[in-house]
Design a protein around this motif. Structure first.
Motif, PDB file in Angstrom:
ATOM      1  N   UNK A 123      16.678  -4.074   7.798  1.00 54.32           N
ATOM      2  CA  UNK A 123      17.380  -4.149   9.087  1.00 54.32           C
ATOM      3  C   UNK A 123      17.529  -5.591   9.565  1.00 54.32           C
ATOM      4  N   UNK A 124      17.406  -6.547   8.637  1.00 58.42           N
ATOM      5  CA  UNK A 124      17.400  -7.963   9.018  1.00 58.42           C
ATOM      6  C   UNK A 124      18.669  -8.377   9.743  1.00 58.42           C
ATOM      7  N   UNK A 125      19.826  -7.878   9.310  1.00 60.27           N
ATOM      8  CA  UNK A 125      21.089  -8.310   9.909  1.00 60.27           C
ATOM      9  C   UNK A 125      21.625  -7.360  10.961  1.00 60.27           C
ATOM     10  N   UNK A 126      20.850  -6.333  11.301  1.00 54.25           N
ATOM     11  CA  UNK A 126      21.288  -5.446  12.380  1.00 54.25           C
ATOM     12  C   UNK A 126      21.030  -6.094  13.728  1.00 54.25           C
ATOM     13  N   UNK A 164       4.605 -11.775   8.292  1.00 52.56           N
ATOM     14  CA  UNK A 164       5.619 -12.622   8.917  1.00 52.56           C
ATOM     15  C   UNK A 164       6.025 -13.709   7.925  1.00 52.56           C
ATOM     16  N   UNK A 165       7.304 -13.730   7.535  1.00 51.00           N
ATOM     17  CA  UNK A 165       7.809 -14.774   6.646  1.00 51.00           C
ATOM     18  C   UNK A 165       8.025 -16.042   7.459  1.00 51.00           C
ATOM     19  N   UNK A 166       7.487 -17.156   6.983  1.00 52.68           N
ATOM     20  CA  UNK A 166       7.510 -18.397   7.762  1.00 52.68           C
ATOM     21  C   UNK A 166       8.360 -19.485   7.108  1.00 52.68           C
ATOM     22  N   UNK A 167       9.320 -19.100   6.289  1.00 53.48           N
ATOM     23  CA  UNK A 167      10.132 -20.078   5.569  1.00 53.48           C
ATOM     24  C   UNK A 167      11.364 -20.478   6.373  1.00 53.48           C
ATOM     25  N   UNK A 168      11.848 -21.681   6.114  1.00 48.19           N
ATOM     26  CA  UNK A 168      13.117 -22.161   6.666  1.00 48.19           C
ATOM     27  C   UNK A 168      13.839 -22.909   5.546  1.00 48.19           C
ATOM     28  N   UNK A 169      14.335 -22.146   4.583  1.00 44.82           N
ATOM     29  CA  UNK A 169      14.944 -22.752   3.414  1.00 44.82           C
ATOM     30  C   UNK A 169      16.355 -23.261   3.703  1.00 44.82           C
ATOM     31  N   UNK A 170      16.731 -24.330   3.011  1.00 45.09           N
ATOM     32  CA  UNK A 170      18.091 -24.863   3.058  1.00 45.09           C
ATOM     33  C   UNK A 170      18.764 -24.553   1.721  1.00 45.09           C
ATOM     34  N   UNK A 203       0.827  -1.200   0.000  1.00 45.84           N
ATOM     35  CA  UNK A 203       0.000   0.000   0.000  1.00 45.84           C
ATOM     36  C   UNK A 203       0.869   1.260   0.000  1.00 45.84           C
ATOM     37  N   UNK A 204       0.586   2.186  -0.913  1.00 46.46           N
ATOM     38  CA  UNK A 204       1.286   3.469  -0.923  1.00 46.46           C
ATOM     39  C   UNK A 204       0.748   4.353   0.188  1.00 46.46           C
ATOM     40  N   UNK A 205       1.596   5.232   0.683  1.00 46.62           N
ATOM     41  CA  UNK A 205       1.194   6.120   1.771  1.00 46.62           C
ATOM     42  C   UNK A 205       1.094   5.405   3.099  1.00 46.62           C
ATOM     43  N   UNK A 206       1.778   4.263   3.237  1.00 45.85           N
ATOM     44  CA  UNK A 206       1.694   3.475   4.467  1.00 45.85           C
ATOM     45  C   UNK A 206       2.991   2.693   4.678  1.00 45.85           C
ATOM     46  N   UNK A 207       3.167   2.230   5.919  1.00 48.49           N
ATOM     47  CA  UNK A 207       4.298   1.369   6.248  1.00 48.49           C
ATOM     48  C   UNK A 207       3.818  -0.081   6.245  1.00 48.49           C
ATOM     49  N   UNK A 208       4.564  -0.935   5.555  1.00 51.23           N
ATOM     50  CA  UNK A 208       4.368  -2.378   5.640  1.00 51.23           C
ATOM     51  C   UNK A 208       5.589  -2.950   6.352  1.00 51.23           C
ATOM     52  N   UNK A 209       5.360  -3.651   7.448  1.00 56.58           N
ATOM     53  CA  UNK A 209       6.469  -4.278   8.169  1.00 56.58           C
ATOM     54  C   UNK A 209       6.535  -5.753   7.784  1.00 56.58           C
ATOM     55  N   UNK A 210       7.711  -6.196   7.359  1.00 56.17           N
ATOM     56  CA  UNK A 210       7.933  -7.599   7.031  1.00 56.17           C
ATOM     57  C   UNK A 210       8.892  -8.171   8.067  1.00 56.17           C
ATOM     58  N   UNK A 211       8.409  -9.161   8.807  1.00 53.74           N
ATOM     59  CA  UNK A 211       9.188  -9.763   9.891  1.00 53.74           C
ATOM     60  C   UNK A 211       9.755 -11.080   9.384  1.00 53.74           C
ATOM     61  N   UNK A 212      11.079 -11.182   9.440  1.00 55.18           N
ATOM     62  CA  UNK A 212      11.786 -12.351   8.919  1.00 55.18           C
ATOM     63  C   UNK A 212      12.543 -13.006  10.072  1.00 55.18           C
ATOM     64  N   UNK A 213      11.860 -13.798  10.915  1.00 54.06           N
ATOM     65  CA  UNK A 213      12.453 -14.253  12.179  1.00 54.06           C
ATOM     66  C   UNK A 213      13.562 -15.292  12.023  1.00 54.06           C
ATOM     67  N   UNK A 214      13.574 -16.026  10.920  1.00 54.24           N
ATOM     68  CA  UNK A 214      14.562 -17.085  10.733  1.00 54.24           C
ATOM     69  C   UNK A 214      15.674 -16.633   9.793  1.00 54.24           C
ATOM     70  N   UNK A 215      16.886 -17.191   9.950  1.00 53.50           N
ATOM     71  CA  UNK A 215      18.008 -16.795   9.091  1.00 53.50           C
ATOM     72  C   UNK A 215      17.735 -16.986   7.601  1.00 53.50           C
ATOM     73  N   UNK A 216      16.958 -17.997   7.238  1.00 52.03           N
ATOM     74  CA  UNK A 216      16.667 -18.257   5.827  1.00 52.03           C
ATOM     75  C   UNK A 216      15.170 -18.175   5.569  1.00 52.03           C
TER      76      UNK A 216
END
Length: 199
Positions: A118-121, A165-171, A33-46
């Motif tokens: 900011x994933x790796x901060x 929230x990204x729910x992947x655990x890729x190898x 959406x334009x004019x808005x913040x979308x937060x994407x949470x990537x809790x796992x390393x992959x």
């Protein structure tokens, strides 16, 4: 600011609307959406945040618009040099620098898409970002034709309109397949105020 306007000129755009993202077609809006913040949470390393960023860059290349990527830990890896002509890459070493860069670019209002990665901060850096900063960035983006995406490993942007929230655990074997991003698994939830910046 004048240099940005000369280098990254965009056709006139109206506030509102969205950037269509096929990977996010299951979200309530079907995109960002334009004019808005979308937060994407990537809790796992992959979990897939890098693949998502590359997909957004491909969309910018395809649709001929510029995007700004604010790289909070100077870690972005570009494997498609052709996409560079549609990218302003702001390389930072700390989260505080990255937030200041986001403030500047949102004030400029010249990019349809601004990504703050900011994933790796480290978590302690992210804790030092005052919650008021996110509300200020929300106020800056609201009147603009810009979609602002914040990506990190933590739920921390209380002013985000949508949280994904990204729910992947890729190898490594998963990533060697053709188009692993097509199997992107995620959960969408509406933003709600949270008691602390990082849980």
């Amino acid at each position: 600011r004048n240099l940005l306007a000369e280098r990254f000129q965009q056709p006139p755009a109206l506030t509102g609307g969205q950037i269509k993202v096929p990977l996010l077609e299951r979200t309530s809006e079907g995109g960002l959406r334009k004019g808005a913040i979308t937060e994407i949470i990537s809790p796992n390393p992959s979990a897939g945040s890098a693949l998502l960023i590359h997909s957004l860059l491909q969309i910018a290349q395809r649709d001929r618009f510029f995007l700004a990527l604010i790289d909070g830990s100077d870690s972005f890896d570009i494997y498609d040099s052709g996409a560079l002509q549609h990218l302003l890459w702001v390389r930072c070493e700390k989260a505080s620098e990255a937030v200041k860069a986001a403030d500047f670019l949102l004030r400029d209002g010249n990019f349809p898409l601004v990504i703050l990665d900011l994933v790796l901060n480290p978590a302690d850096e992210l804790r030092r970002i005052p919650a008021t900063n996110w509300y200020r960035l929300q106020r800056l983006v609201e009147p603009t034709p810009t979609a602002f995406v914040v990506i990190s490993r933590h739920n921390m942007v209380a002013s985000a309109r949508t949280k994904i929230v990204l729910e992947n655990r890729w190898t490594l074997s998963d990533l060697s397949r053709d188009h692993p991003s097509r199997q992107l698994h995620f959960k969408v939830r509406r933003a709600k105020p949270i008691a602390s910046a990082i849980g």
